[in-house]
Design a protein around this motif. Structure first.
Motif, PDB file in Angstrom:
ATOM      1  N   ASP A  24       0.929  -1.048  -0.006  1.00 47.04           N
ATOM      2  CA  ASP A  24      -0.074  -0.020   0.034  1.00 47.04           C
ATOM      3  C   ASP A  24       0.883   1.354  -0.028  1.00 47.04           C
ATOM      4  OD1 ASP A  24      -2.205   1.987   0.523  1.00 47.04           O
ATOM      5  OD2 ASP A  24      -1.901   1.868   2.201  1.00 47.04           O
ATOM      6  N   TYR A  25       1.801   1.306   0.718  1.00 48.40           N
ATOM      7  CA  TYR A  25       2.560   2.183   1.038  1.00 48.40           C
ATOM      8  C   TYR A  25       3.354   2.719  -0.770  1.00 48.40           C
ATOM      9  CZ  TYR A  25       6.723   5.559   1.922  1.00 48.40           C
ATOM     10  OH  TYR A  25       7.512   6.775   1.706  1.00 48.40           O
ATOM     11  N   VAL A  26       3.955   1.861  -1.035  1.00 47.84           N
ATOM     12  CA  VAL A  26       4.818   1.661  -2.224  1.00 47.84           C
ATOM     13  C   VAL A  26       4.144   2.096  -3.434  1.00 47.84           C
ATOM     14  CG1 VAL A  26       6.266   0.441  -4.142  1.00 47.84           C
ATOM     15  CG2 VAL A  26       6.599  -0.055  -1.597  1.00 47.84           C
ATOM     16  N   LEU A  27       2.591   1.576  -3.661  1.00 49.01           N
ATOM     17  CA  LEU A  27       1.758   1.981  -4.516  1.00 49.01           C
ATOM     18  C   LEU A  27       1.292   3.564  -4.463  1.00 49.01           C
ATOM     19  CD1 LEU A  27      -0.532  -1.328  -4.861  1.00 49.01           C
ATOM     20  CD2 LEU A  27       1.094  -0.274  -6.617  1.00 49.01           C
ATOM     21  N   THR A  28       0.842   3.886  -3.012  1.00 48.32           N
ATOM     22  CA  THR A  28       0.471   5.427  -3.025  1.00 48.32           C
ATOM     23  C   THR A  28       1.641   6.316  -3.122  1.00 48.32           C
ATOM     24  OG1 THR A  28      -1.051   4.378  -1.082  1.00 48.32           O
ATOM     25  CG2 THR A  28      -0.186   6.825  -1.187  1.00 48.32           C
ATOM     26  N   TYR A  29       2.923   5.918  -2.964  1.00 43.85           N
ATOM     27  CA  TYR A  29       3.942   6.576  -3.266  1.00 43.85           C
ATOM     28  C   TYR A  29       4.023   6.924  -4.787  1.00 43.85           C
ATOM     29  CZ  TYR A  29       8.733   8.607  -3.088  1.00 43.85           C
ATOM     30  OH  TYR A  29       9.941   9.189  -3.183  1.00 43.85           O
ATOM     31  N   LEU A  30       4.078   5.584  -5.413  1.00 44.68           N
ATOM     32  CA  LEU A  30       4.136   5.857  -6.857  1.00 44.68           C
ATOM     33  C   LEU A  30       3.081   6.532  -7.483  1.00 44.68           C
ATOM     34  CD1 LEU A  30       4.825   2.304  -7.581  1.00 44.68           C
ATOM     35  CD2 LEU A  30       6.495   4.280  -7.881  1.00 44.68           C
ATOM     36  N   GLU A  31       1.941   6.665  -7.042  1.00 43.41           N
ATOM     37  CA  GLU A  31       0.454   7.542  -7.392  1.00 43.41           C
ATOM     38  C   GLU A  31       0.720   8.909  -7.194  1.00 43.41           C
ATOM     39  OE1 GLU A  31      -2.659   5.460  -5.913  1.00 43.41           O
ATOM     40  OE2 GLU A  31      -2.634   3.840  -7.284  1.00 43.41           O
ATOM     41  N   ILE A  32       1.348   9.380  -5.927  1.00 45.61           N
ATOM     42  CA  ILE A  32       1.555  10.781  -5.548  1.00 45.61           C
ATOM     43  C   ILE A  32       2.428  11.262  -6.563  1.00 45.61           C
ATOM     44  CG2 ILE A  32       2.323  12.021  -3.535  1.00 45.61           C
ATOM     45  CD1 ILE A  32       1.097  10.378  -1.704  1.00 45.61           C
ATOM     46  N   TYR A  33       3.517  10.432  -6.591  1.00 45.92           N
ATOM     47  CA  TYR A  33       4.522  11.195  -7.437  1.00 45.92           C
ATOM     48  C   TYR A  33       4.461  11.072  -8.856  1.00 45.92           C
ATOM     49  CZ  TYR A  33       6.647  12.309  -3.089  1.00 45.92           C
ATOM     50  OH  TYR A  33       6.840  12.891  -1.787  1.00 45.92           O
ATOM     51  N   ALA A  34       3.695  10.380  -9.289  1.00 42.13           N
ATOM     52  CA  ALA A  34       3.220  10.170 -10.956  1.00 42.13           C
ATOM     53  C   ALA A  34       2.043  11.382 -10.894  1.00 42.13           C
ATOM     54  CB  ALA A  34       2.659   9.068 -11.240  1.00 42.13           C
ATOM     55  N   GLU A  35       1.655  12.113  -9.636  1.00 42.25           N
ATOM     56  CA  GLU A  35       0.453  12.949  -9.779  1.00 42.25           C
ATOM     57  C   GLU A  35      -0.990  12.585 -10.286  1.00 42.25           C
ATOM     58  OE1 GLU A  35       1.854  16.449 -11.716  1.00 42.25           O
ATOM     59  OE2 GLU A  35       3.577  16.987 -10.054  1.00 42.25           O
ATOM     60  N   ILE A  36      -1.129  11.199  -9.677  1.00 40.40           N
ATOM     61  CA  ILE A  36      -2.338  10.478 -10.200  1.00 40.40           C
ATOM     62  C   ILE A  36      -3.157  10.167  -8.937  1.00 40.40           C
ATOM     63  CG2 ILE A  36      -1.594   9.883 -12.508  1.00 40.40           C
ATOM     64  CD1 ILE A  36      -1.342   7.137 -11.128  1.00 40.40           C
ATOM     65  N   GLY A  37      -2.672  10.422  -7.877  1.00 46.47           N
ATOM     66  CA  GLY A  37      -3.215   9.835  -6.659  1.00 46.47           C
ATOM     67  C   GLY A  37      -3.152  10.805  -5.564  1.00 46.47           C
ATOM     68  N   THR A  38      -3.611  10.645  -4.458  1.00 48.64           N
ATOM     69  CA  THR A  38      -3.311  11.248  -3.068  1.00 48.64           C
ATOM     70  C   THR A  38      -3.357  10.245  -1.912  1.00 48.64           C
ATOM     71  OG1 THR A  38      -5.497  11.922  -2.645  1.00 48.64           O
ATOM     72  CG2 THR A  38      -4.087  13.551  -3.745  1.00 48.64           C
ATOM     73  N   GLU A  39      -2.889  10.825  -0.667  1.00 46.26           N
ATOM     74  CA  GLU A  39      -3.004   9.773   0.134  1.00 46.26           C
ATOM     75  C   GLU A  39      -4.247  10.299   1.193  1.00 46.26           C
ATOM     76  OE1 GLU A  39      -3.155   7.389   3.064  1.00 46.26           O
ATOM     77  OE2 GLU A  39      -1.671   7.161   1.902  1.00 46.26           O
TER      78      GLU A  39
END
Length: 106
Positions: A24-39
């Motif tokens: 969950d941490y790794v996927l959220t990190y990828l999504e945040i830094y790809a600017e397609i998601g937030t925590e």
């Protein structure tokens, strides 16, 4: 005293939780830094203010503490229910990530 088979089942029941918690941490990190998601969890947002290595280590420490607490409660009648519930909840979070990544096309 627990027998070896019971002990092994208790340990193995915590493995999927630990894996999904870190995934969950790794996927959220990828999504945040790809600017397609937030925590979505305000208590976990500060993990993403750290660099990746520090965040992974901090999250792993939190994961270890949670697993230790659950391990210490393994004699409780609610142990199997609690481990099952948190594993299912983490599974749903991972599914949410996968659907989001599929929709975006990553």
């Amino acid at each position: 005293m627990e027998n070896t088979e019971s002990w092994n089942k208790s340990v193995l029941s915590l493995v999927p939780f630990g894996i999904m918690y870190m995934l969950d941490y790794v996927l959220t990190y990828l999504e945040i830094y790809a600017e397609i998601g937030t925590e979505a969890n305000p208590f976990m947002g500060w993990f993403f203010e750290m660099d990746f290595q520090t965040g992974v280590l901090t999250r792993a420490l939190c994961c270890g503490i949670i697993i230790l607490v659950m391990w210490l409660c393994r004699e409780s009648k609610l142990y199997r229910f609690a481990v099952g519930l948190v594993t299912i909840m983490n599974g749903l979070v991972i599914l949410w990530h996968m659907v989001g990544l599929f929709i975006v096309g990553i």
